[in-house]
Design a protein around this motif. Structure first.
Motif, PDB file in Angstrom:
ATOM      1  N   ILE A  49       0.922  -1.278  -0.074  1.00 34.56           N
ATOM      2  CA  ILE A  49       0.226  -0.106  -0.028  1.00 34.56           C
ATOM      3  C   ILE A  49       0.917   1.204   0.064  1.00 34.56           C
ATOM      4  N   ARG A  62      -1.849   0.311  -4.838  1.00 36.02           N
ATOM      5  CA  ARG A  62      -1.168  -1.052  -4.841  1.00 36.02           C
ATOM      6  C   ARG A  62       0.357  -0.785  -5.146  1.00 36.02           C
ATOM      7  N   GLY A  98      -2.552   5.104  -1.155  1.00 36.88           N
ATOM      8  CA  GLY A  98      -3.141   3.622  -1.103  1.00 36.88           C
ATOM      9  C   GLY A  98      -3.026   2.905  -2.230  1.00 36.88           C
TER      10      GLY A  98
END
Ligand code: FES
Length: 404
Positions: free
Chosen positions: A83, A90, A88
């Motif tokens: 994260i 990927r 946040g």
């Protein structure tokens, strides 16, 4: 008694019922399982040989969390939440790969070092000064045991992996599991449309082997034995049946498999399975070490995942034996998938209340007992209303001295 049998006796008066059917198709219970069974228990992520070089990484999604396992430039394997600290994203999208000396977030381009610290955001002059550790990736608890990389999202009732699996360390140590390398390019995975517990229920007993797995039955004969779950672990083993050979793959496997020097006599012709609560098995044969596990994707959908490892100095005979063992395993797994589907379907039927288990299925009961200890609401034959399951479980946990 077989010299591989440990003395773990079965009580005479054990309760032969399995978990009630409602526990296999409750959304509210599934949410509790995600937290207390999966996030709070150790999970096998991979083997150290899956990440041989600095910059090698592997990702793993599990009950709404995302893990990134990465070998740093210092050679250390670390696990992080996958994260980005900015918004946040990927950070790594691939299942597996290699990077040179940094990871770049695909959203706005923040750059992270291989030890997880932030190297810097893109357009740094648009931010106040940022601490490289505070804005670095969040570490996940990691433990490497016998070459396997374990991760845990949150602290739970288990101690260290080494403590938990200590009863296996001498025997498994003979297989030198730190030294193996991947037998195939990738960790395998497949989806099965069942509750994860139906997968584990089938795997936790060998009573069905004689009827449902002709190849395994040919290989094992009557030598197969399951030990119950005790303190979060169980063990099953079999030695080769001296009359094995009705099936082509088994006949040739037994003929060609070698007796490795590394193994003491009783292990030279054995297949052993080391189970770890809640959902994983490390298995060994004379020519391989492997792991497999199941992760719930929803209450009725499960990801099966695993990998096979071989010895780097494998001989031609061992390679052929491994191929034949893989054929036996492949047939067995396909047969098990069908059994899990039928079992799982019954759990939704009004005409099936629960299992009635044989002494040979005591491993199923003891696994269920471990689940009941963590989620005592599972002891209730009749399902509470979905909206009340969390509260009822919290109260029962509290009464048992556990945190809500
Ligand atoms: Fe990663 Fe913006 S979310 S850089």
């Amino acid at each position: 008694m077989n010299e591989l049998v440990r003395d773990l006796s079965i009580p005479n008066d054990w309760d032969r019922r399995g978990l009630p059917g409602w526990t296999y198709h409750s959304d509210a219970l599934f949410e509790l399982e995600k937290q207390h069974i999966f996030r709070e228990h150790w999970q096998i992520a991979c083997h150290i040989s899956d990440l041989p070089n600095p910059g090698n990484y592997l990702t793993l999604d599990l009950v709404g969390e995302r893990a990134l396992i990465l070998r740093g430039q210092d050679g250390e394997i670390r696990a992080f939440h996958n994260i980005c600290k900015h918004r946040g994203s990927r950070l790594v999208a691939d299942d597996k790969g290699a990077c040179r000396n940094a990871l770049v977030c695909p959203f706005h381009g923040w750059v992270y070092n291989l030890d997880g610290t932030l190297r810097g955001p893109s357009r740094p002059n648009t931010f106040p000064p940022m601490d490289k550790v505070e804005f670095g990736l969040t570490r996940l608890e990691t433990e490497i045991w016998m070459g396997f990389v374990f991760i845990r999202f949150e602290k739970g009732p288990q101690g260290s992996v080494a403590e938990l699996l200590k009863p296996f360390s001498d025997e498994l140590g003979h297989y030198q599991p730190e030294s193996v390398v991947p037998a195939n390019d990738a960790i395998w995975s497949q989806i099965s449309e069942v509750n994860w517990k139906s997968v584990r229920d089938v795997d936790n007993e060998g009573y069905h082997v004689a009827m449902a797995h002709p190849a395994l039955q040919d290989l094992y004969g009557s030598t197969y034995y399951d030990e119950p779950f005790v303190n979060g672990i169980c063990r099953s083993f079999a030695t080769f049946n001296p009359h094995a050979g009705r099936r082509w793959s088994v006949r040739n496997y037994v003929k060609i498999t070698e007796e490795p020097q590394r193994l003491p006599e009783p292990l030279k012709k054995a297949w052993i399975y080391y189970g770890m609560f809640p959902n994983a098995v490390i298995a060994v044969t004379p020519e391989t070490v492997q792991f497999y596990q199941e992760f719930p994707l929803s209450k009725g959908r499960t990801l099966l995942r695993g990998a096979v490892y071989r010895y780097p100095e494998e001989t031609r005979r061992q390679r052929i034996a491994r191929y034949l063992a893989m054929r036996i395993d492949r047939d067995t797994q396909a047969e098990d998938v069908q059994l899990t589907i039928w079992s799982n379907e019954a759990m939704a039927s009004k005409n099936f209340s629960s299992f009635y288990l044989s002494d040979l299925e005591y491993g199923v009961r003891t696994h269920h007992d471990h689940l009941r200890a963590v989620l005592p609401v599972m002891t209730l034959d009749k399902a509470p209303h979905e909206s009340e399951i969390t509260e009822v479980n919290r109260a029962m946990r509290k009464a048992n001295g556990l945190a809500g």
